[in-house]
Enzyme design. Structure first.
Site, PDB file in Angstrom:
ATOM      1  N   CYS A 185      43.409 -13.896  74.646  1.00  0.00           N
ATOM      2  CA  CYS A 185      43.425 -12.905  73.913  1.00  0.00           C
ATOM      3  C   CYS A 185      44.768 -12.256  73.831  1.00  0.00           C
ATOM      4  O   CYS A 185      45.361 -11.909  75.089  1.00  0.00           O
ATOM      5  CB  CYS A 185      42.237 -12.090  74.201  1.00  0.00           C
ATOM      6  SG  CYS A 185      42.370 -10.324  73.155  1.00  0.00           S
TER       7      CYS A 185
ATOM      8  N   CYS B 296      46.134 -13.145  66.962  1.00  0.00           N
ATOM      9  CA  CYS B 296      44.777 -12.933  67.438  1.00  0.00           C
ATOM     10  C   CYS B 296      44.180 -14.219  67.699  1.00  0.00           C
ATOM     11  O   CYS B 296      43.994 -15.133  66.707  1.00  0.00           O
ATOM     12  CB  CYS B 296      44.109 -12.158  66.643  1.00  0.00           C
ATOM     13  SG  CYS B 296      42.308 -11.945  66.857  1.00  0.00           S
TER      14      CYS B 296
END
Length: 266
Positions: free
Chosen positions: A186, A73
């Site tokens: 992302c 992440c």
């Protein structure tokens, strides 16, 4: 319980990274923890991200002994990586950060787009990446939490045209800005990377950080060759389920991705 890698994300974004690693090293044993109780990290303050990530690491360590954590992440990595390394000095952490260096090395018109969370884009770490590796480029950024939520909710969607329509506003934004490189900042966006590439066209390259992250993870594993595990994957775990429908959704996801369903980790 010993294993090679624990992958962390607030949802399903890190699955393409785990899949890429398993393709490169099939005998690596992996665990995946989606911190669904705190999804999405990209809309939290830095303090909240650090607290949630620390709790997730502690939760995994209370049940398993991975040789390394892959922070799958970008928001988690740019915000909490330094803190985690200080709090857990004997644990290896591999961060996932926007592939700005890769994009800067490949761009032909020196115009780069970064698609990420607002938190990742606002963090000094990302600004430093731009300054250090893309200072000669025009960098255009777009935070798109709505698209991230769509991907998390519709990952099992069979109609790929829905992904095209969901990604179109972001891609059109970058095309109107004249970029020739789009950085997927992302991890969720990798689930629809092919749709983003289709919309962007062949003159625009879509880049991500999977190769570098997996290379670093396997380098650490090789350096600890006497300690790695060749056992089975431990499965996909979550920290919270709002209802039985969500449990069924993640179980079906595990079936389609051929990952053991671990259930709640507490």
């Amino acid at each position: 319980m010993k294993l090679d890698f624990a992958f962390l994300d607030s949802g399903t974004g890190g699955l393409p990274y785990m899949g890429y690693l398993k393709a490169a090293c099939p005998d690596a044993s992996c665990l995946y923890l989606a911190d669904t109780r705190n999804f999405p990290y990209g809309e939290k303050t830095p303090g909240q991200v650090i607290a949630a990530t620390t709790a997730a690491v502690e939760l995994v360590l209370s049940h398993f002994s991975p040789i390394a954590f892959v922070l799958a992440c970008n928001t988690m990595s740019v915000t909490a990586l330094d803190s985690l390394r200080k709090q857990f000095p004997h644990v290896h952490f591999i961060g996932t950060v926007p592939a700005i260096k890769v994009a800067a090395s490949k761009t032909k018109n020196n115009a780069i787009g970064i698609l990420a969370t607002e938190a990742t884009l606002a963090h000094p770490y990302t600004r430093n990446l731009i300054q250090n590796f893309a200072s000669s480029c025009r960098v255009v950024s777009r935070g798109d939490g709505q698209l991230i939520r769509f991907i998390e909710k519709h990952l099992l969607e069979q109609d790929r045209s829905l992904y095209l329509e969901a990604a179109r506003p972001a891609v059109d934004f970058f095309l109107n800005e004249g970029v020739d490189s789009i950085v997927l900042g992302c991890t969720h966006f990798l689930h629809i990377a092919s749709e983003i590439q289709q919309l962007a066209g062949r003159d625009v390259q879509v880049v991500d950080s999977r190769e570098g992250v997996v290379r670093q993870a396997l380098r650490i594993r090789a350096g600890l060759s006497s300690n790695f595990s060749c056992g089975k994957d431990k499965g996909f775990f979550v920290t919270g389920l709002s209802n039985s429908q969500m449990a069924a959704y993640y179980q079906e996801l595990c079936r389609q991705f051929s990952i053991p369903w671990g259930g709640l980790l507490d």
